[in-house]
Design a protein around this motif. Structure first.
Motif, PDB file in Angstrom:
ATOM      1  N   GLY A 150     -21.478  21.263  38.316  1.00 34.61           N
ATOM      2  CA  GLY A 150     -22.610  22.072  37.849  1.00 34.61           C
ATOM      3  C   GLY A 150     -22.162  23.335  37.145  1.00 34.61           C
ATOM      4  O   GLY A 150     -21.343  24.097  37.668  1.00 34.61           O
ATOM      5  N   GLU A 151     -22.691  23.548  35.950  1.00 37.68           N
ATOM      6  CA  GLU A 151     -22.325  24.725  35.142  1.00 37.68           C
ATOM      7  C   GLU A 151     -22.630  26.026  35.875  1.00 37.68           C
ATOM      8  O   GLU A 151     -21.865  26.985  35.791  1.00 37.68           O
ATOM      9  N   ASP A 152     -23.747  26.066  36.617  1.00 38.46           N
ATOM     10  CA  ASP A 152     -24.125  27.324  37.283  1.00 38.46           C
ATOM     11  C   ASP A 152     -23.124  27.718  38.366  1.00 38.46           C
ATOM     12  O   ASP A 152     -22.837  28.900  38.553  1.00 38.46           O
ATOM     13  N   GLU A 153     -22.556  26.740  39.077  1.00 40.01           N
ATOM     14  CA  GLU A 153     -21.565  27.037  40.127  1.00 40.01           C
ATOM     15  C   GLU A 153     -20.223  27.435  39.528  1.00 40.01           C
ATOM     16  O   GLU A 153     -19.508  28.271  40.076  1.00 40.01           O
ATOM     17  N   ILE A 154     -19.868  26.865  38.368  1.00 45.16           N
ATOM     18  CA  ILE A 154     -18.626  27.246  37.679  1.00 45.16           C
ATOM     19  C   ILE A 154     -18.778  28.653  37.096  1.00 45.16           C
ATOM     20  O   ILE A 154     -17.874  29.477  37.159  1.00 45.16           O
ATOM     21  N   ASP A 155     -19.969  28.931  36.569  1.00 48.16           N
ATOM     22  CA  ASP A 155     -20.279  30.219  35.928  1.00 48.16           C
ATOM     23  C   ASP A 155     -20.332  31.354  36.956  1.00 48.16           C
ATOM     24  O   ASP A 155     -19.738  32.413  36.769  1.00 48.16           O
ATOM     25  N   VAL A 156     -21.046  31.122  38.056  1.00 47.30           N
ATOM     26  CA  VAL A 156     -21.199  32.139  39.108  1.00 47.30           C
ATOM     27  C   VAL A 156     -20.842  31.486  40.443  1.00 47.30           C
ATOM     28  O   VAL A 156     -21.697  30.869  41.080  1.00 47.30           O
ATOM     29  N   PRO A 157     -19.564  31.592  40.867  1.00 51.27           N
ATOM     30  CA  PRO A 157     -19.138  30.899  42.093  1.00 51.27           C
ATOM     31  C   PRO A 157     -19.886  31.396  43.330  1.00 51.27           C
ATOM     32  O   PRO A 157     -19.904  32.585  43.618  1.00 51.27           O
ATOM     33  N   LYS A 158     -20.523  30.440  44.022  1.00 51.59           N
ATOM     34  CA  LYS A 158     -21.234  30.783  45.255  1.00 51.59           C
ATOM     35  C   LYS A 158     -20.671  29.987  46.440  1.00 51.59           C
ATOM     36  O   LYS A 158     -20.680  30.445  47.559  1.00 51.59           O
ATOM     37  N   LYS A 159     -20.196  28.762  46.138  1.00 47.95           N
ATOM     38  CA  LYS A 159     -19.747  27.873  47.218  1.00 47.95           C
ATOM     39  C   LYS A 159     -18.237  27.637  47.218  1.00 47.95           C
ATOM     40  O   LYS A 159     -17.716  27.053  48.135  1.00 47.95           O
TER      41      LYS A 159
END
Length: 322
Positions: A150-159
């Motif tokens: 997922g682009e959003d997880e690569i962009d803003v690491p949360k997990k």
């Protein structure tokens, strides 16, 4: 249309490339903006999930940058409505996102969607095109072998641990280049890459099958516009050469030029900017002994405030190269 007009293709999503496009539009050239179609966060992600459509967010920004429409249309295109809250502080859906997604859902033909949106926003001799019209997710393999989807997880690491480097980036499932995009690349005089997030905005444009081959075949000059700052989870501790090497690795060919910033703002200005952009780390390191025929170092920043490119300066350099 004058035959003498040069053709530039600009790759990358986010907010930076549309600002570059707005400056380039002031010159007598034809511009094609290319976006990756991997965005899955915010309003865009919600629309993808609910209606199985392509992500409208990045292509919407390019269309807006290329538009000659009156102010009311541009304001409508940016208008947000609704009470849903998304990660990143966005509230509600963007009108253009819903408009583009709705057209795709009804028409089931992305070429028709592009034609209607270009006409509505009065984009005349320019174009905004997707890298692919296949529905994909962005996947990263980290240096420890962990897979991040997922682009959003690569962009803003949360997990995942943002200190781990990205070893490999790919699309799931594999996708093919959008034929009009291939045509634009092969006809171009200049190809620009970035600035923007390396692994979640710029490199994803190169991943569809046939894309790097088309770029390699193109007789256009290939120019990378390097970021001014490094970013947690993507480019920790990167130098100018690190950025350029990663671009060349995924392009599978050499860049003709790399434009990078040499201005060093004072620490207070950097710290103030990092308060508003907490994922940004430091200024990109400048390697000693860079080949001056290929690496063009200039003061590229705006005079005060955010540590961002002054795209008037960048556009002037690009126009000299073309």
């Amino acid at each position: 249309m004058p035959r003498s007009e040069k053709k530039i293709v600009c790759f990358g999503g986010g907010n930076a490339v549309p600002k570059l496009i707005e400056e380039l539009k002031k010159y007598p050239i034809q511009i094609t903006g290319v976006t990756s179609m991997v965005d899955n966060g915010g309003s865009t992600g919600q629309l993808r999930e609910d209606f199985n459509v392509l992500p409208p967010g990045d292509i919407r920004r390019h269309i807006l940058a290329l538009s000659d429409a009156p102010k009311w249309k541009k304001e409508l295109f940016k208008f947000r409505f609704g009470r849903e809250e998304f990660a990143g502080g966005h509230k509600g859906h963007n009108f253009a996102n819903v408009f583009i997604a709705g057209l795709e859902y009804i028409l089931k033909d992305y070429r028709k969607v592009l034609k209607i949106v270009h006409e509505f926003m009065e984009v005349k001799k320019h174009k905004a095109l997707p890298a692919t019209v296949d529905k994909v997710q962005l996947v990263a393999e980290l240096e420890n072998g962990e897979i991040v989807e997922g682009e959003d997880e690569i962009d803003v690491p949360k997990k995942h641990d943002p200190k781990l480097r990205i070893k490999k980036l790919y699309l799931k499932p594999q996708a093919r280049i959008f034929p009009p995009t291939k045509k634009a690349i092969l006809e171009a005089d200049l190809l620009t890459f970035g600035p923007g997030d390396l692994y979640s905005s710029v490199i994803p444009c190169f991943l569809p099958e046939g894309m790097s081959q088309a770029i390699k075949r193109s007789k256009a000059k290939k120019v990378y516009i390097c970021n001014a700052m490094t970013k947690l989870g993507e480019t920790n501790n990167f130098s100018v050469l690190d950025f350029a090497n990663e671009i060349e690795k995924y392009l599978n060919c050499q860049l003709d030029f790399v434009i990078y910033n040499i201005e060093i703002p004072d620490q207070q200005r950097i710290q103030e900017y990092k308060k508003t952009e907490p994922l940004l780390l430091d200024l990109v390191k400048i390697n000693p002994g860079l080949d001056k025929k290929k690496f063009i170092g200039k003061n590229l920043l705006v005079k005060s405030g955010p540590i961002v490119h002054d795209f008037k300066k960048v556009a002037k350099i690009l126009m000299r190269l073309i």
